[in-house]
Design an enzyme around this catalytic site. Structure first.
Site, PDB file in Angstrom:
ATOM      1  CE  LYS A 127      13.458  40.409 -28.857  1.00 43.08           C
ATOM      2  NZ  LYS A 127      13.899  41.825 -28.818  1.00 43.08           N
ATOM      3  CG  ASP A 146      17.296  40.948 -24.373  1.00 43.26           C
ATOM      4  OD1 ASP A 146      18.419  40.518 -24.048  1.00 43.26           O
ATOM      5  OD2 ASP A 146      16.443  41.300 -23.537  1.00 43.26           O
TER       6      ASP A 146
END
Length: 231
Positions: A127, A146
């Site tokens: 991420k 997220d």
């Protein structure tokens, strides 16, 4: 309800992206940074913490240690004193220093530009790497999933994955590659404004006509509005 075909899901995902582009045409990273190094550190610090909280500590952090060389010479205790308001600050402080040290030792003081190299840095997962590649270098290899992106993708039934990390593959499979770039920033804004974790504003949502969760939880908001107008 019949099983949705892959084609139909892709068409619905495309519609989602088009509507997000209309709503948030200039969406940008909410974290404050000046270069690839400060972005890596800011995103690393943002895990399980709000962007606002990170932005409140990074001015002092980067004033003290603005470069990989400076940060590599700091101690985790010193860094922890600056970022102590953030969750898991001791672990993050350790990762910040170790990341700077690795950038100096293995990458010549420059933040690497590949997914493999970025994810080799302490505390940096896929991420974080996606955000750094996209915002620092204009390289789009995936979508940073997220909590906001995961929640929205799950409610839209674009994924049934059990975690944000596992969901990325499903999301990438239904969204055209040329539209991956702004997804994270747009969906974060959308999650904060409309698709809240506890109180989603489904009746006001621009996606309520194509969101299975909105139909399930609240009925069809569009049809309800039509019924009220006809009554």
């Amino acid at each position: 309800m019949p099983r949705e075909s892959k084609k139909a899901k892709c068409e619905r995902a495309l519609t989602v992206c088009e509507r997000m582009n209309e709503r948030y045409p200039q969406a940008e990273c909410a974290l404050h940074f000046t270069d690839p190094f400060t972005l890596v550190i800011a995103v690393l610090l943002s895990a399980q913490t709000t962007d606002k909280a990170v932005n409140s500590v990074t001015p002092t952090l980067f004033e003290k240690w603005p470069t990989p060389a400076a940060m590599a010479a700091a101690s985790p205790v010193e860094v922890g004193d600056v970022i102590h308001r953030l969750g898991f600050f001791r672990t993050k402080a350790q990762h910040v220093v170790e990341t700077a040290q690795k950038i100096m030792a293995e990458f010549g003081g420059e933040v690497p530009r590949t997914m493999e190299e970025l994810t080799s840095l302490p505390g940096v997962g896929r991420k974080t790497a996606n955000i750094v590649l996209n915002n620092a270098f204009g390289i789009v290899e995936g979508i940073a999933v997220d909590t906001h992106v995961y929640r929205i993708a799950t409610r839209l039934k674009l994924t049934n994955a059990s975690s944000p990390a596992a969901a990325e593959k499903d999301i990438l499979a239904v969204i055209p590659r040329e539209m991956w770039g702004p997804v994270n920033h747009q969906w974060v804004l959308f999650g904060r404004e409309i698709c809240d974790a506890k109180k989603p504003l489904c009746a006001e949502c621009p996606l309520n006509d194509i969101c299975p969760s909105a139909f399930k939880a609240h009925g069809n908001p569009v049809q309800k509005k039509k019924a009220r107008r006809l009554s």
